[in-house]
Design a protein around this motif. Structure first.
Motif, PDB file in Angstrom:
ATOM      1  N   TYR A 108       1.645   4.546  -3.116  1.00  0.00           N
ATOM      2  CA  TYR A 108       1.382   5.965  -2.845  1.00  0.00           C
ATOM      3  C   TYR A 108       0.400   6.223  -1.707  1.00  0.00           C
ATOM      4  O   TYR A 108      -0.136   7.320  -1.595  1.00  0.00           O
ATOM      5  CB  TYR A 108       0.902   6.680  -4.111  1.00  0.00           C
ATOM      6  CG  TYR A 108       1.744   6.355  -5.314  1.00  0.00           C
ATOM      7  CD1 TYR A 108       3.037   6.855  -5.417  1.00  0.00           C
ATOM      8  CD2 TYR A 108       1.271   5.512  -6.307  1.00  0.00           C
ATOM      9  CE1 TYR A 108       3.832   6.526  -6.490  1.00  0.00           C
ATOM     10  CE2 TYR A 108       2.067   5.181  -7.394  1.00  0.00           C
ATOM     11  CZ  TYR A 108       3.341   5.697  -7.486  1.00  0.00           C
ATOM     12  OH  TYR A 108       4.141   5.367  -8.541  1.00  0.00           O
ATOM     13  N   ALA A 109       0.122   5.217  -0.849  1.00  0.00           N
ATOM     14  CA  ALA A 109      -0.757   5.478   0.283  1.00  0.00           C
ATOM     15  C   ALA A 109       0.085   5.992   1.446  1.00  0.00           C
ATOM     16  O   ALA A 109       1.087   5.378   1.808  1.00  0.00           O
ATOM     17  CB  ALA A 109      -1.500   4.209   0.684  1.00  0.00           C
ATOM     18  N   SER A 110      -0.340   7.107   2.034  1.00  0.00           N
ATOM     19  CA  SER A 110       0.348   7.645   3.201  1.00  0.00           C
ATOM     20  C   SER A 110       0.098   6.704   4.380  1.00  0.00           C
ATOM     21  O   SER A 110      -0.769   5.843   4.306  1.00  0.00           O
ATOM     22  CB  SER A 110      -0.203   9.030   3.522  1.00  0.00           C
ATOM     23  OG  SER A 110      -1.540   8.909   3.938  1.00  0.00           O
ATOM     24  N   GLN A 168      -3.556   6.631   5.208  1.00  0.00           N
ATOM     25  CA  GLN A 168      -4.342   5.932   4.172  1.00  0.00           C
ATOM     26  C   GLN A 168      -4.090   4.435   4.234  1.00  0.00           C
ATOM     27  O   GLN A 168      -5.009   3.634   4.088  1.00  0.00           O
ATOM     28  CB  GLN A 168      -3.975   6.457   2.790  1.00  0.00           C
ATOM     29  CG  GLN A 168      -4.509   7.849   2.518  1.00  0.00           C
ATOM     30  CD  GLN A 168      -3.998   8.383   1.186  1.00  0.00           C
ATOM     31  OE1 GLN A 168      -2.878   8.111   0.778  1.00  0.00           O
ATOM     32  NE2 GLN A 168      -4.832   9.151   0.518  1.00  0.00           N
ATOM     33  N   ALA A 215       0.832  -1.201   0.000  1.00  0.00           N
ATOM     34  CA  ALA A 215       0.000   0.000   0.000  1.00  0.00           C
ATOM     35  C   ALA A 215       0.870   1.257   0.000  1.00  0.00           C
ATOM     36  O   ALA A 215       0.620   2.206  -0.749  1.00  0.00           O
ATOM     37  CB  ALA A 215      -0.928  -0.008   1.212  1.00  0.00           C
ATOM     38  N   GLN A 216       1.916   1.241   0.823  1.00  0.00           N
ATOM     39  CA  GLN A 216       2.823   2.396   0.866  1.00  0.00           C
ATOM     40  C   GLN A 216       3.522   2.571  -0.471  1.00  0.00           C
ATOM     41  O   GLN A 216       3.733   3.689  -0.935  1.00  0.00           O
ATOM     42  CB  GLN A 216       3.884   2.169   1.942  1.00  0.00           C
ATOM     43  CG  GLN A 216       3.350   2.294   3.331  1.00  0.00           C
ATOM     44  CD  GLN A 216       4.394   2.902   4.245  1.00  0.00           C
ATOM     45  OE1 GLN A 216       5.305   3.585   3.810  1.00  0.00           O
ATOM     46  NE2 GLN A 216       4.242   2.663   5.523  1.00  0.00           N
TER      47      GLN A 216
END
Lengths: 278, 303, 366
Positions: free
Chosen positions: A184-186, A189, A180-181
């Motif tokens: 582009y997930a912070s 997120q 997920a990271q």
């Protein structure tokens, strides 16, 4: 291997299988016997005490609140259960996340802090809470009652929540969060879109466990409740004179409600599973 | 409610958690831990400290119900001498209840894990469901089922299997109640560890040893040991501290330590210091037992 | 760090070191990967290749050194800030999302308006359109692999990282996916960095292979070059098979070095030996060795051995030959002749090879 020995072996295996199953079913019957008794005596048209079978009546089912205090105590128990479950689940999930996903100083100490309350008899926790409530916290305006029950219940539910949620997080592949990271997930997120949905079944299980522990607790509640009465406390006090059948009605209804809930969850789960298999 | 199984499966040990990212800033961890740790500090540790202080207090002579801060170990002396029989009864009854619960639970857990097939979930629900009827209600139900007028005593008397003529108000009833009340705490962890075990390993054991008992002793039982360990702890600890079963099912005399603590706190004026000493002794004894037990059996090898 | 996501250009690692406690996973590694190339990091498990990959992804930070794309320094930036995407070894698909949602995850996080459309395009590229509505558990390993690939490709990353992506697949599927991956890489023209322990996989797909060992790159170059002329003992033995022997260099004969390998004189081209004096590890690839019954006429480079084992492989026959030095050589002979050699274990044979095919590397591993 000759035919006779394999036949003998098969017979023995068949027997072994059914002996185990028979023992299991006996054990289940043993588990249900008092529940059946409770159910049966909810229809007893008893006099002063509901000990000896008199005659059949629907009366108690038509008016479960017919005895003074029983429904009040039930409402108190439900309220205590709801608040304790909510707080313990939130705090416990936070702790479980920290304990599995982060490195920090004092990890061993935090593990001990979670384990020791589970290894402490309830009566010791109840006694300790009573002394501090009476001798310490009463000086700052904390009196025995609804609040102290909730404080105590959150405390003893917390460890069980942490352990349950921890098990779920540990079974989660950390690569999924990394993915997920990587996409582009912070961190926030990643948590809300990926981690949280995946550990939700564990959190739900922990919440149910916390509620059932809280709802059924008598020993600690008895120490810290003052004049407040929960459902188990009502039943215990009443048991000296004979528990009114209305309590049986409520106890059995809770049982049915819980079974329906669990069965419902199972059905939803298996429906989802069968949809996936298609 | 698979949660219960989870809980019970892993009460003590924290298997080395995978730490994929070693550089996570730890202040996040502290923030996440803080509320829970504070709660346990204020409502678990602090009360224990207070309890320890109370256990060392002395009474004002001639003023029952009044005591002052002191470092007085005589409360512990009283706890260990006057109430030694109560401790003994607590541990013996709890030990027996744990043993019986294990004997009843193992076949049940084994059947659920390996024999139940599609009935597995139904059986799981059946194990958990009775939990939801208040445990006081169920214990009270036992007092009626085991009553002298009840059918259990009737049948046993008819068969001349009950020399005393009575079950209720005897230690037998207490052990029966304890066994019953904590049974799911034994079943679920054993089931959880058996379910995790690979049935093919057991089959392989069957191939190697042929003898069912040997397979069980050398393969199945060791594999379920984490569950047995957790189950015995989750049964023994609450059973040793219980007083409700004794109160509802037991005799008038010959109580357990839980009853003494309860009465000293809630019924005897000025009973706090001795009750606190009793509580502390009970807790310490249990923690020591748990520690020794986990050290003895917590390892992989058992047989 | 603004601009990290817009970084464009070659991937560069400058003196990157990563330690875990006392363990040095990656040791002072520098690397240049030209934009648009298919680059393989090849090495045994524990050699630091995955750690290197994770530092490029941002999932680990280097203890020392820098990671750059073009002129933009990525060091210290978080994974979600980098124009880099990864296909994980276990695929790490989100189990609670459909295939389409998995693929659309990246574009949605970047607030792309046509996220769904782009997800569908990416699924088409990997030929998974018909499975868009399924959950990952309903897919086979190979299908999950394609989804993982689409999920990374959809973002058009500047660098695409593949961590042993074919490791979980069976042999046939792996071969198919090798071709497929190569096709997709050519089609999209992105920089692919492929981590693997499978030398065949690395050589089949990559333009450039870097062989890693103990946190360092031992040798880097096009696959054929690495195979033909290994520079270290590790590369010689890890990449393909090699018949080797330890010898001592005794002199020079024109273009060749002459070495004594346990009593046998062998010649190595000067340009193909990494050592010029003292001890040398002499090596020659199995298919470069010719097996014959009689001593061939010629310039030497022949050794007599005893056949230990013969395996007929169809296109070729493989021989294991015990050498006088005590080692066993393996040789492949293509089955070109109508009459085969018909050798049996125990037969004496002469082995010979073109000195131009031999190579010499240092005896000690660096």
């Amino acid at each position: 291997m000759t035919t006779t020995t394999s036949a003998a072996r098969r017979t023995r295996a068949w027997l072994a299988q059914h002996v185990v199953m028979l023992a299991a079913i006996t054990a289940l019957l043993y588990l249900f016997l008092p529940v059946a008794y409770t159910f049966a005596f909810s229809f007893n048209d008893h006099g002063r005490s509901n000990i000896v079978w008199q005659s059949f009546t629907w009366e108690h089912w038509q008016d479960p609140c017919g005895v003074a205090g029983v429904c009040e105590s039930l409402v108190t128990s439900l309220q205590v259960g709801a608040i304790s479950t909510l707080v313990a689940t939130v705090l416990g999930t936070m702790m479980a996340l920290a304990m599995v996903r982060y490195r920090y100083r004092g990890k061993a100490a935090s593990n001990v802090l979670i384990f020791v309350p589970m290894a402490t008899p309830e009566i010791v926790m109840g006694a300790a809470l009573l002394t501090i409530f009476v001798q310490g916290f009463s000086n700052i305006g904390v009196n025995l009652g609804f609040g102290t029950i909730v404080f105590a219940h959150i405390m003893f539910c917390l460890s069980f929540v942490v352990v349950t949620v921890k098990a779920r997080i540990q079974s989660l592949d950390p690569r999924i969060e990394e993915a997920a990271q990587d996409l582009y997930a912070s961190p926030m997120q990643t948590f809300w879109k990926v981690t949280f949905p995946l550990i939700l079944p564990g959190i739900a299980g922990a919440a149910m466990l916390a509620f059932s522990l809280s709802f059924d607790d008598f020993i600690i509640t008895n120490f810290v409740s003052g004049n407040e009465s929960t459902f188990p406390k009502f039943v215990y006090v009443a048991s000296r004179r004979g528990i009114p059948a209305e309590a049986n009605v409520i106890g059995f209804s809770m049982f049915v409600l819980a079974v329906l809930l669990v069965v419902g969850a199972q059905l939803v789960g298996s429906a989802r599973a069968s949809r996936i298999k298609k | 409610m698979s949660a219960l199984a989870h809980v019970a499966g892993d009460p003590a040990v924290d298997p080395a958690a995978p730490a994929p990212e070693t550089r996570k800033r730890s202040w996040t961890a502290y923030l996440l831990l803080l509320p829970g740790v504070l709660w346990l500090g204020v409502f678990f540790l602090l009360p224990l400290v207070q309890l320890a202080a109370v256990s060392l207090q002395s009474r004002y002579p001639g003023f029952p119900g009044y005591y002052y801060s002191d470092v007085n170990f005589s409360n512990y002396a009283a706890a260990l001498t006057d109430y030694a029989p109560h401790f003994a009864r607590s541990f013996v009854y709890a030990g027996l209840a744990t043993l019986f619960a294990f004997l009843i639970s193992y076949p049940l857990a084994y059947a659920m894990a390996f024999k139940a097939g599609r009935w597995r979930n139904l059986m799981l629900i059946c194990v958990i469901a009775p939990f939801f009827t208040s445990f006081i209600l169920r214990t009270f139900a036992w007092s009626q089922i085991l009553a002298d007028e009840g059918w259990v005593v009737g049948v046993l008397s008819f068969l001349h299997l009950l020399p005393g003529g009575s079950i209720i108000n005897t230690p037998v009833a207490v052990v029966a109640g304890l066994t019953y009340n904590f049974l799911p705490f034994m079943v679920l962890p054993i089931y959880a560890s058996l379910e995790r075990a690979d049935p093919r390993v057991i089959e392989a054991g069957g191939d190697l040893y042929a003898n069912g008992i040997t397979t069980f002793r050398t393969v199945t039982l060791p594999m379920s040991m984490p569950g047995v360990l957790a189950g015995t702890l989750l049964t023994f600890i609450p059973a040793a501290g219980d007083f409700v079963n004794m109160e509802l099912l037991g005799p008038q005399r010959g109580k357990m330590v839980g009853n003494v603590i309860n009465d000293q706190f809630l019924a005897v004026p000025g009973g706090y210091p001795v009750a606190a000493a009793l509580s502390f002794t009970l807790m310490t004894a249990i923690l020591v037992m748990v520690f020794l037990y986990v050290r003895r059996f917590g390892t992989e090898e058992l047989v | 760090m603004p601009g990290v996501r817009q970084a464009r250009g070659d991937l560069r690692l400058e003196k990157v070191t990563k330690t875990f406690g006392d363990f040095v996973a990656v040791d002072d590694l520098s690397l240049d990967v030209p934009r648009g190339s298919f680059f393989a990091l090849l090495g045994p498990s524990g050699c630091g290749k995955t750690t290197t990959l994770r530092m490029v992804a941002g999932l680990e930070q280097p203890t020392d050194g820098r990671v750059l794309i073009g002129d933009t320094d990525l060091t210290g930036s978080r994974p979600y800030e980098r124009p880099v995407n990864t296909v994980f070894q276990s695929y790490a698909l989100f189990p609670h999302m459909t295939v389409r949602d998995n693929v659309a995850f990246g574009p949605k996080r970047r607030k792309e308006k046509d996220a769904a459309q782009r997800a569908d395009d990416a699924l088409e590229l990997v030929q998974m359109t018909q499975f868009a509505q399924r959950k990952p558990v309903q897919l086979s390993g190979g299908q999950q692999q394609r989804v993982a690939l689409a999920r990374a490709l959809v973002n058009h990353p500047e660098v695409l990282l593949l961590d042993e992506p074919l490791g979980a697949l069976d042999l046939k599927l792996r071969r198919e996916m090798q071709v497929e991956l190569k096709r997709i890489q050519t089609e999209v023209g992105l920089t692919f960095i492929h981590v693997t322990h499978d030398q065949e996989e690395a050589m089949t797909m990559a333009d450039t292979v870097a062989v890693m060992n103990k946190g360092r790159i031992e040798q880097l170059g096009p696959p054929a070059e690495l195979y033909d002329l290994p520079l270290t003992r590790f590369v010689a033995t890890f990449l393909g098979q090699a018949n080797t022997g330890v010898g001592t260099i005794e002199g020079v004969d024109g273009e060749h070095l002459v070495a004594d390998v346990l009593g046998t004189k062998v010649r190595i081209l000067k340009s193909r030996s990494q050592v010029n004096e003292g001890q040398v590890l002499f090596g020659v690839r199995p298919e470069k060795v010719t097996v014959s019954r009689k001593q061939p006429d010629g310039v030497g480079n022949d050794v007599k051995g005893v056949v230990r084992d013969v395996s007929f492989l169809g296109v070729a026959t493989s021989y294991l030959v015990d050498m006088p030095s005590g080692t066993t050589w393996s040789c492949y002979e293509q089955n070109l002749d109508v009459e085969p050699l018909d050798l049996r274990p125990g037969d004496g044979v002469w082995l010979t090879w073109n000195p131009g095919h031999a190579f010499g590397v240092p005896v000690e591993e660096s």
